[in-house]
Design a protein around this motif. Structure first.
Motif, mmCIF file in Angstrom:
data_model
loop_
_atom_site.group_PDB
_atom_site.id
_atom_site.type_symbol
_atom_site.label_atom_id
_atom_site.label_comp_id
_atom_site.label_asym_id
_atom_site.label_seq_id
_atom_site.Cartn_x
_atom_site.Cartn_y
_atom_site.Cartn_z
ATOM 1 N N ALA A 1 -68.416 94.871 -7.175
ATOM 2 C CA ALA A 1 -68.775 94.530 -5.556
ATOM 3 C C ALA A 1 -68.974 95.845 -4.619
ATOM 4 O O ALA A 1 -68.107 96.741 -4.992
ATOM 5 N N TYR A 2 -69.596 95.996 -3.820
ATOM 6 C CA TYR A 2 -69.784 96.969 -2.795
ATOM 7 C C TYR A 2 -69.154 96.486 -1.396
ATOM 8 O O TYR A 2 -69.303 95.354 -1.288
ATOM 9 N N VAL A 3 -68.697 97.500 -0.716
ATOM 10 C CA VAL A 3 -68.164 97.261 0.632
ATOM 11 C C VAL A 3 -68.932 98.368 1.373
ATOM 12 O O VAL A 3 -68.779 99.097 1.468
ATOM 13 N N GLU A 4 -69.236 97.623 2.665
ATOM 14 C CA GLU A 4 -69.730 98.207 3.810
ATOM 15 C C GLU A 4 -68.726 98.096 5.140
ATOM 16 O O GLU A 4 -68.722 96.934 5.417
ATOM 17 N N LEU A 5 -68.413 98.960 5.912
ATOM 18 C CA LEU A 5 -67.752 98.929 6.940
ATOM 19 C C LEU A 5 -68.768 99.422 7.996
ATOM 20 O O LEU A 5 -69.173 100.613 8.054
ATOM 21 N N LYS A 6 -68.814 98.439 9.071
ATOM 22 C CA LYS A 6 -69.702 98.830 9.981
ATOM 23 C C LYS A 6 -69.492 98.555 11.369
ATOM 24 O O LYS A 6 -69.180 97.430 11.759
ATOM 25 N N GLY A 7 -69.289 99.643 12.150
ATOM 26 C CA GLY A 7 -68.716 99.640 13.415
ATOM 27 C C GLY A 7 -69.780 99.254 14.618
ATOM 28 O O GLY A 7 -69.468 98.538 15.460
ATOM 29 N N ARG A 8 -71.107 99.701 14.212
ATOM 30 C CA ARG A 8 -72.092 99.499 14.981
ATOM 31 C C ARG A 8 -73.283 98.910 14.244
ATOM 32 O O ARG A 8 -73.452 99.603 13.145
ATOM 33 N N MET A 9 -73.752 97.773 14.734
ATOM 34 C CA MET A 9 -74.834 97.305 13.982
ATOM 35 C C MET A 9 -76.224 97.579 14.947
ATOM 36 O O MET A 9 -76.231 96.959 15.792
ATOM 37 N N ASN A 10 -77.060 98.091 14.388
ATOM 38 C CA ASN A 10 -78.116 98.660 15.244
ATOM 39 C C ASN A 10 -79.322 98.194 14.447
ATOM 40 O O ASN A 10 -79.405 97.784 13.128
ATOM 41 N N GLU A 11 -80.825 98.267 14.825
ATOM 42 C CA GLU A 11 -81.636 98.091 14.350
ATOM 43 C C GLU A 11 -81.984 98.507 12.874
ATOM 44 O O GLU A 11 -82.323 97.913 11.771
ATOM 45 N N ARG A 12 -81.690 99.658 12.880
ATOM 46 C CA ARG A 12 -81.763 100.490 11.356
ATOM 47 C C ARG A 12 -80.794 99.868 10.419
ATOM 48 O O ARG A 12 -81.188 99.550 9.292
ATOM 49 N N SER A 13 -79.414 99.576 10.948
ATOM 50 C CA SER A 13 -78.617 98.990 9.892
ATOM 51 C C SER A 13 -79.005 97.521 9.464
ATOM 52 O O SER A 13 -78.846 97.160 8.390
ATOM 53 N N ILE A 14 -79.599 96.809 10.525
ATOM 54 C CA ILE A 14 -80.025 95.476 10.114
ATOM 55 C C ILE A 14 -81.221 95.379 9.086
ATOM 56 O O ILE A 14 -81.321 94.735 8.020
ATOM 57 N N GLU A 15 -81.997 96.545 9.268
ATOM 58 C CA GLU A 15 -83.144 96.558 8.314
ATOM 59 C C GLU A 15 -82.807 96.935 7.096
ATOM 60 O O GLU A 15 -83.055 96.728 5.871
ATOM 61 N N GLN A 16 -81.709 97.778 6.939
ATOM 62 C CA GLN A 16 -81.317 98.339 5.794
ATOM 63 C C GLN A 16 -80.501 97.094 5.119
ATOM 64 O O GLN A 16 -80.926 97.036 3.793
ATOM 65 N N LEU A 17 -79.741 96.343 5.737
ATOM 66 C CA LEU A 17 -79.106 95.276 4.907
ATOM 67 C C LEU A 17 -80.309 94.165 4.699
ATOM 68 O O LEU A 17 -79.933 93.590 3.446
ATOM 69 N N ARG A 18 -81.096 94.099 5.449
ATOM 70 C CA ARG A 18 -82.411 93.059 4.919
ATOM 71 C C ARG A 18 -82.948 93.624 3.825
ATOM 72 O O ARG A 18 -83.180 92.601 2.652
ATOM 73 N N LEU A 19 -83.329 94.753 3.573
ATOM 74 C CA LEU A 19 -84.078 95.597 2.429
ATOM 75 C C LEU A 19 -83.028 95.566 1.335
ATOM 76 O O LEU A 19 -83.486 95.173 0.286
#
Length: 123
Positions: A71-89
């Protein structure tokens, strides 16, 4: 190689640097603290071992890979539009990849639990 935007190259609020206690360079104190938690529990992990191509010059590199958990782990302090798009893709293009997202609330919970158990950076 990880693809970077011009914004990423010139602006960050993270505290990147080499941490002698974990033996690697990490991009933030959050990542350093999480690596210490993994070490405390004897977890085997790799830091940013793979970038996923998302198309249109966009890639995504999760922070950690937990080898025993696949499994991969991502720590995300700030969720912005780019982050949301990356996670969606990521979810759309790599549905079989397990990605655990740790955002602010979860990280703060970890801080409360581990700040006296590991060499904790930050408040």
């Amino acid at each position: 190689k990880r693809l970077r935007t011009k914004r990423e190259t010139h602006h960050t609020s993270a505290r990147g640097g080499y941490r002698s206690d974990i033996g690697i360079y990490v991009r933030s104190g959050w990542e350093a603290n999480f690596a210490r938690i993994l070490n405390l529990h004897g977890k085997r992990w790799l830091y940013e071992p793979r970038s996923f191509i998302l198309g249109k010059g966009l890639s995504y590199t999760p922070d950690f890979y937990l080898t025993d958990d696949n499994a991969y782990v991502e720590l995300k302090g700030r969720m912005n539009e780019r982050s949301i798009e990356q996670l969606r893709l990521m979810n759309e293009l790599y549905p079989d990849v397990v990605l655990i997202l740790i955002e602010g609330k979860e990280y703060n919970d970890l801080r409360q639990e581990y700040k006296t158990l590991v060499k904790w950076e930050g408040k």
